[in-house]
Write a protein that holds these residues in place. Structure first.
Motif, PDB file in Angstrom:
ATOM      1  N   ARG A 189       1.260   6.556  -6.948  1.00  0.00           N
ATOM      2  CA  ARG A 189       0.192   7.497  -7.323  1.00  0.00           C
ATOM      3  C   ARG A 189       0.668   8.936  -7.137  1.00  0.00           C
ATOM      4  O   ARG A 189       0.398   9.804  -7.972  1.00  0.00           O
ATOM      5  CB  ARG A 189      -1.072   7.243  -6.508  1.00  0.00           C
ATOM      6  CG  ARG A 189      -1.879   6.064  -7.007  1.00  0.00           C
ATOM      7  CD  ARG A 189      -3.272   6.004  -6.389  1.00  0.00           C
ATOM      8  NE  ARG A 189      -3.268   5.817  -4.940  1.00  0.00           N
ATOM      9  CZ  ARG A 189      -3.240   4.653  -4.324  1.00  0.00           C
ATOM     10  NH1 ARG A 189      -3.211   3.539  -5.013  1.00  0.00           N
ATOM     11  NH2 ARG A 189      -3.242   4.594  -3.002  1.00  0.00           N
ATOM     12  N   LYS A 190       1.380   9.202  -6.039  1.00  0.00           N
ATOM     13  CA  LYS A 190       1.886  10.552  -5.776  1.00  0.00           C
ATOM     14  C   LYS A 190       2.852  10.987  -6.876  1.00  0.00           C
ATOM     15  O   LYS A 190       2.755  12.103  -7.389  1.00  0.00           O
ATOM     16  CB  LYS A 190       2.567  10.598  -4.409  1.00  0.00           C
ATOM     17  CG  LYS A 190       3.074  11.974  -4.025  1.00  0.00           C
ATOM     18  CD  LYS A 190       3.654  11.999  -2.634  1.00  0.00           C
ATOM     19  CE  LYS A 190       5.081  11.542  -2.676  1.00  0.00           C
ATOM     20  NZ  LYS A 190       5.790  11.640  -1.402  1.00  0.00           N
TER      21      LYS A 190
ATOM     22  N   LYS B 109       2.156   1.688  -3.499  1.00  0.00           N
ATOM     23  CA  LYS B 109       1.077   2.147  -4.392  1.00  0.00           C
ATOM     24  C   LYS B 109       0.789   3.630  -4.178  1.00  0.00           C
ATOM     25  O   LYS B 109       0.607   4.375  -5.140  1.00  0.00           O
ATOM     26  CB  LYS B 109      -0.191   1.325  -4.165  1.00  0.00           C
ATOM     27  CG  LYS B 109      -0.111  -0.072  -4.725  1.00  0.00           C
ATOM     28  CD  LYS B 109      -1.363  -0.865  -4.386  1.00  0.00           C
ATOM     29  CE  LYS B 109      -1.259  -2.300  -4.873  1.00  0.00           C
ATOM     30  NZ  LYS B 109      -2.433  -3.110  -4.474  1.00  0.00           N
ATOM     31  N   LYS B 110       0.754   4.064  -2.916  1.00  0.00           N
ATOM     32  CA  LYS B 110       0.518   5.486  -2.619  1.00  0.00           C
ATOM     33  C   LYS B 110       1.639   6.346  -3.183  1.00  0.00           C
ATOM     34  O   LYS B 110       1.407   7.417  -3.737  1.00  0.00           O
ATOM     35  CB  LYS B 110       0.392   5.704  -1.109  1.00  0.00           C
ATOM     36  CG  LYS B 110      -0.908   5.192  -0.529  1.00  0.00           C
ATOM     37  CD  LYS B 110      -0.931   5.354   0.976  1.00  0.00           C
ATOM     38  CE  LYS B 110      -2.175   4.707   1.577  1.00  0.00           C
ATOM     39  NZ  LYS B 110      -2.175   4.744   3.046  1.00  0.00           N
ATOM     40  N   GLU B 111       2.868   5.880  -3.013  1.00  0.00           N
ATOM     41  CA  GLU B 111       4.014   6.632  -3.544  1.00  0.00           C
ATOM     42  C   GLU B 111       3.963   6.694  -5.062  1.00  0.00           C
ATOM     43  O   GLU B 111       4.229   7.738  -5.666  1.00  0.00           O
ATOM     44  CB  GLU B 111       5.326   6.008  -3.066  1.00  0.00           C
ATOM     45  CG  GLU B 111       6.556   6.792  -3.439  1.00  0.00           C
ATOM     46  CD  GLU B 111       6.635   8.167  -2.791  1.00  0.00           C
ATOM     47  OE1 GLU B 111       7.395   9.001  -3.330  1.00  0.00           O
ATOM     48  OE2 GLU B 111       5.965   8.424  -1.778  1.00  0.00           O
TER      49      GLU B 111
ATOM     50  N   ASP C 217       0.827  -1.206   0.000  1.00  0.00           N
ATOM     51  CA  ASP C 217       0.000   0.000   0.000  1.00  0.00           C
ATOM     52  C   ASP C 217       0.864   1.260   0.000  1.00  0.00           C
ATOM     53  O   ASP C 217       0.550   2.236  -0.681  1.00  0.00           O
ATOM     54  CB  ASP C 217      -0.932   0.018   1.217  1.00  0.00           C
ATOM     55  CG  ASP C 217      -2.063  -0.992   1.117  1.00  0.00           C
ATOM     56  OD1 ASP C 217      -2.340  -1.491  -0.001  1.00  0.00           O
ATOM     57  OD2 ASP C 217      -2.665  -1.294   2.175  1.00  0.00           O
TER      58      ASP C 217
END
Length: 131
Positions: A120-121, A116-118, A113
């Protein structure tokens, strides 16, 4: 290992971590593995010589845009890793990843997760995400 299963890796790390299960052990081992990565890179320069580090000030023209900066930046590495040094650095990176996953497991954080967040960022903000 074409279809790498990240959850199986996390489970394997959790099952393998016996002696260094304390969060204190995990974070100190993480720091130790970071030092070993740095040492392996330095040894590639100082002992093997397969790469050189040629550091100097990054000179940027006055009238460039933020988007053009990367065209003028240098990583300061000359040459390429020999097979032996590459294998050693990969080994040290693998050990480091083991303790990163261990830390995540200990704290109840899902590294997948986080990645994935990184991702997307980075894709949303692009180069501006680094500031």
């Amino acid at each position: 290992m074409d279809n790498f299963d990240f959850s199986k890796f996390k489970d394997s790390v959790s099952e393998s971590l016996i002696r260094h299960k304390s969060i204190l052990d995990v974070i100190t081992k993480l720091q130790e593995t970071n030092s070993k990565i740095n040492r392996a890179v330095v040894k590639s320069v100082t002992s093997c010589g397969c790469i050189e580090i040629d550091c100097k000030k990054q000179n940027l023209p006055d009238n460039i845009t933020f988007g053009e900066i990367s065209e003028y930046m240098d990583n300061h590495i000359r040459g390429s890793l020999c097979d032996i040094c590459k294998e050693k650095i990969e080994q040290e990176l693998g050990d480091h990843m083991f303790y990163i996953v261990s830390l995540c497991n200990s704290l109840g954080i899902d590294l997948e997760d986080v990645l994935k967040k990184e991702y997307r960022k980075i894709n949303t903000l692009g180069k501006y995400s680094l500031f």
